[in-house]
Design a protein around this motif. Sequence first.
Motif, PDB file in Angstrom:
ATOM      1  N   SER A   1       8.385 107.874  52.214  1.00  0.00           N
ATOM      2  CA  SER A   1       8.759 109.091  51.504  1.00  0.00           C
ATOM      3  C   SER A   1       8.194 109.110  50.082  1.00  0.00           C
ATOM      4  CB  SER A   1      10.281 109.224  51.459  1.00  0.00           C
ATOM      5  OG  SER A   1      10.666 110.456  50.893  1.00  0.00           O
ATOM      6  N   LEU A   2       8.221 107.972  49.400  1.00  0.00           N
ATOM      7  CA  LEU A   2       7.684 107.878  48.041  1.00  0.00           C
ATOM      8  C   LEU A   2       6.189 108.158  47.989  1.00  0.00           C
ATOM      9  CD1 LEU A   2       9.521 104.709  46.660  1.00  0.00           C
ATOM     10  CD2 LEU A   2       9.645 106.999  45.677  1.00  0.00           C
ATOM     11  N   LEU A   3       5.470 107.701  49.028  1.00  0.00           N
ATOM     12  CA  LEU A   3       4.013 107.780  49.015  1.00  0.00           C
ATOM     13  C   LEU A   3       3.465 108.920  49.862  1.00  0.00           C
ATOM     14  CD1 LEU A   3       3.169 103.966  49.295  1.00  0.00           C
ATOM     15  CD2 LEU A   3       3.668 105.325  47.257  1.00  0.00           C
ATOM     16  N   ALA A   4       4.362 109.759  50.392  1.00  0.00           N
ATOM     17  CA  ALA A   4       3.933 110.838  51.288  1.00  0.00           C
ATOM     18  C   ALA A   4       3.128 111.893  50.546  1.00  0.00           C
ATOM     19  CB  ALA A   4       5.155 111.488  51.936  1.00  0.00           C
ATOM     20  N   GLN A   5       2.181 112.475  51.263  1.00  0.00           N
ATOM     21  CA  GLN A   5       1.411 113.608  50.773  1.00  0.00           C
ATOM     22  C   GLN A   5       1.525 114.741  51.790  1.00  0.00           C
ATOM     23  OE1 GLN A   5       0.671 113.825  47.772  1.00  0.00           O
ATOM     24  NE2 GLN A   5      -1.347 113.015  47.286  1.00  0.00           N
ATOM     25  N   PRO A   6       2.123 115.891  51.480  1.00  0.00           N
ATOM     26  CA  PRO A   6       2.710 116.228  50.181  1.00  0.00           C
ATOM     27  C   PRO A   6       4.047 115.499  49.974  1.00  0.00           C
ATOM     28  CG  PRO A   6       3.104 117.997  51.728  1.00  0.00           C
ATOM     29  CD  PRO A   6       2.215 117.020  52.444  1.00  0.00           C
ATOM     30  N   TYR A   7       4.382 115.327  48.716  1.00  0.00           N
ATOM     31  CA  TYR A   7       5.594 114.616  48.347  1.00  0.00           C
ATOM     32  C   TYR A   7       6.792 115.560  48.373  1.00  0.00           C
ATOM     33  CZ  TYR A   7       8.975 112.322  45.258  1.00  0.00           C
ATOM     34  OH  TYR A   7      10.107 111.780  44.721  1.00  0.00           O
ATOM     35  N   ASN A   8       7.888 115.122  49.002  1.00  0.00           N
ATOM     36  CA  ASN A   8       9.123 115.903  49.077  1.00  0.00           C
ATOM     37  C   ASN A   8      10.170 115.220  48.212  1.00  0.00           C
ATOM     38  OD1 ASN A   8      11.649 117.030  49.799  1.00  0.00           O
ATOM     39  ND2 ASN A   8      10.904 117.559  51.840  1.00  0.00           N
ATOM     40  N   HIS A   9      10.359 115.747  47.004  1.00  0.00           N
ATOM     41  CA  HIS A   9      11.258 115.082  46.048  1.00  0.00           C
ATOM     42  C   HIS A   9      12.702 115.101  46.528  1.00  0.00           C
ATOM     43  CE1 HIS A   9      12.611 113.415  42.298  1.00  0.00           C
ATOM     44  NE2 HIS A   9      13.449 114.437  42.129  1.00  0.00           N
ATOM     45  N   GLN A  10      13.150 116.219  47.094  1.00  0.00           N
ATOM     46  CA  GLN A  10      14.548 116.300  47.537  1.00  0.00           C
ATOM     47  C   GLN A  10      14.846 115.286  48.634  1.00  0.00           C
ATOM     48  OE1 GLN A  10      17.003 117.958  46.274  1.00  0.00           O
ATOM     49  NE2 GLN A  10      15.767 119.011  44.730  1.00  0.00           N
ATOM     50  N   LYS A  11      13.918 115.147  49.560  1.00  0.00           N
ATOM     51  CA  LYS A  11      14.116 114.184  50.639  1.00  0.00           C
ATOM     52  C   LYS A  11      14.138 112.760  50.096  1.00  0.00           C
ATOM     53  CE  LYS A  11      12.117 112.589  55.012  1.00  0.00           C
ATOM     54  NZ  LYS A  11      11.076 112.821  56.022  1.00  0.00           N
ATOM     55  N   THR A  12      13.194 112.446  49.196  1.00  0.00           N
ATOM     56  CA  THR A  12      13.135 111.103  48.623  1.00  0.00           C
ATOM     57  C   THR A  12      14.389 110.804  47.821  1.00  0.00           C
ATOM     58  OG1 THR A  12      10.733 111.309  48.460  1.00  0.00           O
ATOM     59  CG2 THR A  12      11.757 109.533  47.211  1.00  0.00           C
ATOM     60  N   LEU A  13      14.842 111.768  47.046  1.00  0.00           N
ATOM     61  CA  LEU A  13      16.047 111.589  46.242  1.00  0.00           C
ATOM     62  C   LEU A  13      17.261 111.357  47.134  1.00  0.00           C
ATOM     63  CD1 LEU A  13      17.007 111.550  43.318  1.00  0.00           C
ATOM     64  CD2 LEU A  13      17.483 114.009  43.523  1.00  0.00           C
ATOM     65  N   ALA A  14      17.311 112.076  48.255  1.00  0.00           N
ATOM     66  CA  ALA A  14      18.418 111.882  49.196  1.00  0.00           C
ATOM     67  C   ALA A  14      18.403 110.478  49.785  1.00  0.00           C
ATOM     68  CB  ALA A  14      18.338 112.920  50.310  1.00  0.00           C
TER      69      ALA A  14
END
Length: 410
Positions: free
Chosen positions: A138-151
């Motif tokens: 999730s941290l390195l995904a492109q495109p990055y999904n901040h809400q998912k990573t934060l969850a």
Amino acid sequence: MDILWYVLEETIQKYSSFFEATAYMLDRNGTVVISSDGSLLGSKLFRSHPHANLNRVIEGGAKELGVAQDFLYCVSVMQNDMFYCYIAAKSEKVAAVSLCCQTAAIAVGELLVANPDRPLPDILKVSEGSRHSMLVDSLLAQPYNHQKTLALFQTAELDGTLLRSIICIEMVFQTNQYFNINLNLGYQPIIEDARSKIISIVEANKYFNTQDICAYRGENKIVIVKSFINNHDISKVYLALDKICESLCEELSGAYLLDFKIAYGNLYNTISKLRCSYEEAKEIISIGKIEYPDKNFYNVDSIITDIICRFLHPQVVNKVFIPLIKRLTNSEGVLEHNLLESCEAFIDSCMNLNRAAHDIMVHRNTLNNRIAKLNSLTGLDPANSFQDALILKLLIVYLRQQNNLTITEP
């Protein structure tokens, strides 16, 4: 990679789209762990006594929510009296939320029954390794999904405000005379066993804490998300990173069939920028391998000239380097390598002629003659000008990075 987790996520997305509703999967505490609305990941759908509230919603069938007059319907997914998760749906249409919720719950239940070894898709219940893999992905995904990573950070009880850097370990598993990959004579199982042992060694490092993340990235990279308490003196944190990487080198040096390279990226106190740290660590490894193939750990201190040459201003190349390369190319179109190598040895020995001659195993007079010839061809005098010495050192490193390719005018 937690395949079940992503299958469940796709299931939620599919049914919410089909019934024009927002669908969720919730854990026992009412926290959204999967949602067709990414902004709600990690939030609590029920603020007080979540378990009791969910039960009342189930018994009531549907419940009006707020001024938007959306309706929420929720069911629990059970198997042999064991609770797995809640499936909830929200829409303006009562019939839509009920049907979406029940259909999705049945589909999720079937998936869970088909995966008895993975009974609970809540990230808090997955193995440590799977959880770390999901976090890194999730941290390195492109495109990055901040809400998912934060969850994912919240459900794993990780502090997203800490200072962090990515440490990258790039590995190459070696073959020897006893293994033949083409014949598959037991080499791959040994490699898989080695991978498991290597990650265990890394995770057991004495400098790691509960806020750190460690997982494989592909087949040959280990990504470590190292956390630090915010410090006004950032240089001390970078020194700590050096110490940690040196410790990892020492611990991995005895690993069977393994060659490895380690580097770290910049420090960031925002998780959305950690992909930058990962790319920086990979870049440092790629630069270091060219100049110092026998080293295991690279930091900016040890390869500073190489980093400078990787990001040279175009005018430095076009106005300074290309004319010098032309002057150092003989009539047969061959670059005078011996002059450049001799000059580099002279510069690296702090202009000590005797030591440089000893290092490259030539007579002192031979080295002196080569430096004099280089001076006559280029006009550069490394013995008496720091700037000339710097230009020549950067030119030599630049050529090495270009693999001595022929340079043409722009």
